[in-house]
Motif scaffolding. Sequence first.
Motif, PDB file in Angstrom:
ATOM      1  N   GLU A   1       0.841  -1.191   0.000  1.00  7.09           N
ATOM      2  CA  GLU A   1       0.000   0.000   0.000  1.00  7.09           C
ATOM      3  C   GLU A   1       0.882   1.249   0.000  1.00  7.09           C
ATOM      4  OE1 GLU A   1      -1.985   1.088   3.638  1.00  7.09           O
ATOM      5  OE2 GLU A   1      -0.912  -0.480   4.724  1.00  7.09           O
ATOM      6  N   GLY A   2       0.242   2.380  -0.141  1.00 14.34           N
ATOM      7  CA  GLY A   2       0.995   3.628  -0.191  1.00 14.34           C
ATOM      8  C   GLY A   2       1.591   3.851  -1.562  1.00 14.34           C
ATOM      9  N   GLN A   3       2.804   4.375  -1.590  1.00 12.88           N
ATOM     10  CA  GLN A   3       3.407   4.669  -2.892  1.00 12.88           C
ATOM     11  C   GLN A   3       3.758   3.387  -3.649  1.00 12.88           C
ATOM     12  OE1 GLN A   3       7.284   6.402  -2.973  1.00 12.88           O
ATOM     13  NE2 GLN A   3       7.210   6.837  -5.154  1.00 12.88           N
ATOM     14  N   SER A   4       4.385   2.431  -2.959  1.00 16.60           N
ATOM     15  CA  SER A   4       4.874   1.207  -3.589  1.00 16.60           C
ATOM     16  C   SER A   4       5.758   1.587  -4.770  1.00 16.60           C
ATOM     17  CB  SER A   4       3.694   0.329  -4.007  1.00 16.60           C
ATOM     18  OG  SER A   4       4.132  -0.879  -4.558  1.00 16.60           O
ATOM     19  N   THR A   5       5.427   1.096  -5.963  1.00 22.05           N
ATOM     20  CA  THR A   5       6.194   1.440  -7.158  1.00 22.05           C
ATOM     21  C   THR A   5       5.442   2.427  -8.045  1.00 22.05           C
ATOM     22  OG1 THR A   5       5.276  -0.516  -8.252  1.00 22.05           O
ATOM     23  CG2 THR A   5       7.435  -0.760  -7.195  1.00 22.05           C
ATOM     24  N   CYS A   6       4.410   3.046  -7.511  1.00 21.44           N
ATOM     25  CA  CYS A   6       3.581   3.981  -8.274  1.00 21.44           C
ATOM     26  C   CYS A   6       4.214   5.380  -8.302  1.00 21.44           C
ATOM     27  CB  CYS A   6       2.185   4.061  -7.672  1.00 21.44           C
ATOM     28  SG  CYS A   6       1.339   2.470  -7.580  1.00 21.44           S
ATOM     29  N   ALA A   7       3.759   6.205  -9.243  1.00 22.99           N
ATOM     30  CA  ALA A   7       4.305   7.555  -9.407  1.00 22.99           C
ATOM     31  C   ALA A   7       4.078   8.383  -8.158  1.00 22.99           C
ATOM     32  CB  ALA A   7       3.656   8.244 -10.613  1.00 22.99           C
ATOM     33  N   TYR A   8       5.171   8.936  -7.637  1.00 28.65           N
ATOM     34  CA  TYR A   8       5.095   9.698  -6.392  1.00 28.65           C
ATOM     35  C   TYR A   8       4.261  10.965  -6.598  1.00 28.65           C
ATOM     36  CZ  TYR A   8       6.540  11.652  -1.924  1.00 28.65           C
ATOM     37  OH  TYR A   8       6.543  12.163  -0.634  1.00 28.65           O
ATOM     38  N   GLY A   9       3.340  11.201  -5.676  1.00 27.23           N
ATOM     39  CA  GLY A   9       2.587  12.456  -5.683  1.00 27.23           C
ATOM     40  C   GLY A   9       1.355  12.461  -6.551  1.00 27.23           C
ATOM     41  N   THR A  10       1.177  11.421  -7.421  1.00 25.56           N
ATOM     42  CA  THR A  10      -0.010  11.376  -8.282  1.00 25.56           C
ATOM     43  C   THR A  10      -0.799  10.078  -8.121  1.00 25.56           C
ATOM     44  OG1 THR A  10       1.245  10.451 -10.153  1.00 25.56           O
ATOM     45  CG2 THR A  10       1.071  12.867 -10.018  1.00 25.56           C
ATOM     46  N   HIS A  11      -0.141   9.000  -7.610  1.00 28.08           N
ATOM     47  CA  HIS A  11      -0.775   7.695  -7.499  1.00 28.08           C
ATOM     48  C   HIS A  11      -0.483   7.056  -6.147  1.00 28.08           C
ATOM     49  CE1 HIS A  11      -0.923   8.298 -11.820  1.00 28.08           C
ATOM     50  NE2 HIS A  11      -1.753   7.277 -11.925  1.00 28.08           N
ATOM     51  N   PHE A  12      -1.275   6.029  -5.811  1.00 29.14           N
ATOM     52  CA  PHE A  12      -0.981   5.190  -4.652  1.00 29.14           C
ATOM     53  C   PHE A  12      -1.391   3.763  -4.998  1.00 29.14           C
ATOM     54  CE2 PHE A  12      -5.396   6.134  -4.149  1.00 29.14           C
ATOM     55  CZ  PHE A  12      -5.969   5.129  -3.380  1.00 29.14           C
ATOM     56  N   CYS A  13      -0.852   2.824  -4.273  1.00 25.30           N
ATOM     57  CA  CYS A  13      -1.126   1.409  -4.549  1.00 25.30           C
ATOM     58  C   CYS A  13      -2.384   0.985  -3.797  1.00 25.30           C
ATOM     59  CB  CYS A  13       0.060   0.551  -4.125  1.00 25.30           C
ATOM     60  SG  CYS A  13      -0.074  -1.171  -4.672  1.00 25.30           S
ATOM     61  N   SER A  14      -3.375   0.512  -4.552  1.00 29.86           N
ATOM     62  CA  SER A  14      -4.646   0.068  -3.968  1.00 29.86           C
ATOM     63  C   SER A  14      -5.143  -1.144  -4.746  1.00 29.86           C
ATOM     64  CB  SER A  14      -5.683   1.195  -4.042  1.00 29.86           C
ATOM     65  OG  SER A  14      -6.944   0.761  -3.585  1.00 29.86           O
ATOM     66  N   SER A  15      -5.430  -2.221  -4.032  1.00 31.07           N
ATOM     67  CA  SER A  15      -5.904  -3.473  -4.660  1.00 31.07           C
ATOM     68  C   SER A  15      -4.945  -3.940  -5.745  1.00 31.07           C
ATOM     69  CB  SER A  15      -7.309  -3.282  -5.250  1.00 31.07           C
ATOM     70  OG  SER A  15      -8.222  -2.879  -4.248  1.00 31.07           O
ATOM     71  N   ALA A  16      -3.644  -3.823  -5.437  1.00 33.43           N
ATOM     72  CA  ALA A  16      -2.567  -4.307  -6.311  1.00 33.43           C
ATOM     73  C   ALA A  16      -2.455  -3.543  -7.625  1.00 33.43           C
ATOM     74  CB  ALA A  16      -2.720  -5.796  -6.577  1.00 33.43           C
ATOM     75  N   GLN A  17      -3.061  -2.366  -7.702  1.00 26.85           N
ATOM     76  CA  GLN A  17      -2.953  -1.528  -8.896  1.00 26.85           C
ATOM     77  C   GLN A  17      -2.623  -0.084  -8.507  1.00 26.85           C
ATOM     78  OE1 GLN A  17      -6.546  -1.748 -11.221  1.00 26.85           O
ATOM     79  NE2 GLN A  17      -5.877  -3.576 -12.327  1.00 26.85           N
ATOM     80  N   CYS A  18      -1.827   0.576  -9.362  1.00 26.77           N
ATOM     81  CA  CYS A  18      -1.545   1.998  -9.149  1.00 26.77           C
ATOM     82  C   CYS A  18      -2.814   2.790  -9.464  1.00 26.77           C
ATOM     83  CB  CYS A  18      -0.397   2.470 -10.042  1.00 26.77           C
ATOM     84  SG  CYS A  18       1.214   1.828  -9.537  1.00 26.77           S
ATOM     85  N   THR A  19      -3.251   3.582  -8.510  1.00 30.52           N
ATOM     86  CA  THR A  19      -4.518   4.297  -8.596  1.00 30.52           C
ATOM     87  C   THR A  19      -4.287   5.799  -8.430  1.00 30.52           C
ATOM     88  OG1 THR A  19      -5.609   2.385  -7.581  1.00 30.52           O
ATOM     89  CG2 THR A  19      -6.841   4.465  -7.607  1.00 30.52           C
ATOM     90  N   PRO A  20      -4.912   6.624  -9.272  1.00 34.11           N
ATOM     91  CA  PRO A  20      -4.733   8.072  -9.109  1.00 34.11           C
ATOM     92  C   PRO A  20      -5.232   8.546  -7.747  1.00 34.11           C
ATOM     93  CG  PRO A  20      -5.717   7.585 -11.246  1.00 34.11           C
ATOM     94  CD  PRO A  20      -5.739   6.309 -10.447  1.00 34.11           C
ATOM     95  N   LEU A  21      -4.545   9.467  -7.144  1.00 34.05           N
ATOM     96  CA  LEU A  21      -5.006  10.060  -5.892  1.00 34.05           C
ATOM     97  C   LEU A  21      -6.349  10.737  -6.135  1.00 34.05           C
ATOM     98  CD1 LEU A  21      -1.666  11.694  -4.697  1.00 34.05           C
ATOM     99  CD2 LEU A  21      -2.806   9.747  -3.633  1.00 34.05           C
ATOM    100  N   PRO A  22      -7.259  10.680  -5.163  1.00 30.55           N
ATOM    101  CA  PRO A  22      -8.575  11.293  -5.360  1.00 30.55           C
ATOM    102  C   PRO A  22      -8.464  12.804  -5.559  1.00 30.55           C
ATOM    103  CG  PRO A  22      -8.273  10.612  -3.074  1.00 30.55           C
ATOM    104  CD  PRO A  22      -7.132  10.031  -3.830  1.00 30.55           C
ATOM    105  N   ALA A  23      -9.175  13.313  -6.553  1.00 26.83           N
ATOM    106  CA  ALA A  23      -9.152  14.759  -6.830  1.00 26.83           C
ATOM    107  C   ALA A  23      -9.958  15.489  -5.760  1.00 26.83           C
ATOM    108  CB  ALA A  23      -9.732  15.043  -8.209  1.00 26.83           C
ATOM    109  N   PRO A  24      -9.473  16.632  -5.280  1.00 31.57           N
ATOM    110  CA  PRO A  24     -10.216  17.382  -4.257  1.00 31.57           C
ATOM    111  C   PRO A  24     -11.393  18.137  -4.869  1.00 31.57           C
ATOM    112  CG  PRO A  24      -8.190  18.546  -4.834  1.00 31.57           C
ATOM    113  CD  PRO A  24      -8.182  17.276  -5.608  1.00 31.57           C
ATOM    114  N   THR A  25     -12.599  17.797  -4.445  1.00 34.62           N
ATOM    115  CA  THR A  25     -13.788  18.454  -4.989  1.00 34.62           C
ATOM    116  C   THR A  25     -14.682  19.034  -3.897  1.00 34.62           C
ATOM    117  OG1 THR A  25     -14.952  16.323  -5.016  1.00 34.62           O
ATOM    118  CG2 THR A  25     -13.824  16.973  -7.044  1.00 34.62           C
ATOM    119  N   CYS A  26     -14.255  18.948  -2.652  1.00 36.13           N
ATOM    120  CA  CYS A  26     -15.088  19.406  -1.540  1.00 36.13           C
ATOM    121  C   CYS A  26     -15.090  20.934  -1.418  1.00 36.13           C
ATOM    122  CB  CYS A  26     -14.611  18.791  -0.224  1.00 36.13           C
ATOM    123  SG  CYS A  26     -12.864  19.100   0.139  1.00 36.13           S
TER     124      CYS A  26
END
Length: 436
Positions: free
Chosen positions: A282-307
Amino acid sequence: MKPGKIGWMLVVASVLMAGCRASEIDEDTCAQNTDCATGQQCNKATGQCVAVSPQDRNPLCTTSEDCLPSELCHPTAKVCVQTCRASADCPDTAKVCDVVSVTDSTKVCHCATDTLCNQGRQKADLVCSNLDRVCTPRCVSNADCGTGRTCDTASGQCAQAQVEPRNLRCQQDTDCLKLELCHPTAQVCVQTCESSIDCPDAAKRCDLLSATDTRRVCKCSTTELCNIDRDTPDLLCSSEYSVCMPKCTADTDCPTGQRCDATTRQCKPEASNDTGKPCTGEGQSTCAYGTHFCSSAQCTPLPAPTCENYAKFTGKGGLGTTGRILYNARVVSAATDTAACGATTFKRVKIALSAYSNVPFPSTKDALSGLFLVKVDGTVWNGSMQVLSSSDYVVSGTSRERAEITVSLCADPSSTNLSTGFYFTNGNFLCFQANY
C-alpha cells in the motif's frame, strides 16, 4: 645701447608678455564646471567660464564633472543635485536631505513640489521628479528622459517605461538569468536563493527545489502575487511545484509528459501514465510519487479534491506533489467525550489518515509537523495538534515511509457528518466526508 642687445631684450619682453596673457586665458577657460569659480559654470560651446544665476542655469549633466564642487550628477535623473549631511545644507528649492536610492547611501537634497523647484527662476521649467524626487527640466519627448523612461508630455515628468511581460518558459539553465535555474519539471525560470531575503515579492518563500533536489529556489504562495507588477495576469502559482508559471490553454503549452488542466489552466503530470500498473502493498509502492498510490494491487490516481473545503481554501499555492502524500481516510469512531471536547461540541470524531513519504516520518507524534486541517469555510488549523495521543500515530515501513495518523475533531452532539480537508506542506489536498 647696441642694436644686438636691444633685440634680445625685446624678445624677452615679448615672451614675458605672451606668458602673462596665456595665464590670464587659462583662468577663464574650462572643460567642466569644476574648472570655474563659485557662481560660474562652464559654457562647453565656448570653453569659457561664465557667471550663472538660478534663473538661467540648466541642471542637466552627464557626469559629476559637469556639476559644481558641492554637487553630483544624479545617476538616473542625470541632473546636478546638491550633496548634504542634513536638511540644513539644502536650498529652499529642495529641502529634504536623504539617500539617493535604496542601493546608494549618498545623501542629496530632495524636492517636494514643482513650485519649490522653480523658486527664484524666471521661467517655471522644472518639475519635482516623481521617480527620483529631485528637480529636473520638464520633458517634451522621450529623448529628454533616461534609458528605460518615457515622457509624459502632459505633466512634463519622465516615467518608467512599461516593459513587455517576460516569458518564463525554458529548456535549460542557460535560457534563464544569471541567478536563476530552469525548473527541471515545470520548465520555467525560477530565482535561486539562500533565504527569503533573496526572493522577489512575487515568490517570497525560499525552499528546497524538491524532496530529492536540495537546491533552493523562490516559491510562490498565491497567483495574485505571481502577477504583481504585470499588466496582464498571465501567470499562476502552480499547485504542483509552487512556482509561478504561465497559464495554459492546451496540452501543447505544457512541458513533455504534462497536460493542461482545462479548469485550473495549470500544467500537471499526466495522471494516466501509471494508472492500472501492477503494484504490491500500500501507499506509494512502485507507483508515481505524488499522483498515485497502490490500492488493490494496482496503481490508482489520488482522489481529486472536490469538496467545499478545497474550493474555499486560499493556500493552494502551498500544495504540490513533492511533500508527504495523503491517500486515504476513514472514520475510527464518533462518541461523547466531554473531557476532550468540552460541554458544547462534545462529540469526538476520530478520523484516521493514511500517508506516504519519500522522507522518513518522525518517530513520535510530537515531532510531526506540516499537517493541516482545512474547515468547510476554508480556514486552516494545525492538524498535528489534533493528534491527541501516542497511539493515534503509527509509523511503518523499513524507511518509516508510511504513517497512520488519527486526528480528533469535536462536533455538535446531533451531527452525523463532517466535511473535512487535509494536506501536508507541498503535498496533495485530501477531501474526506466523514459520516458517522
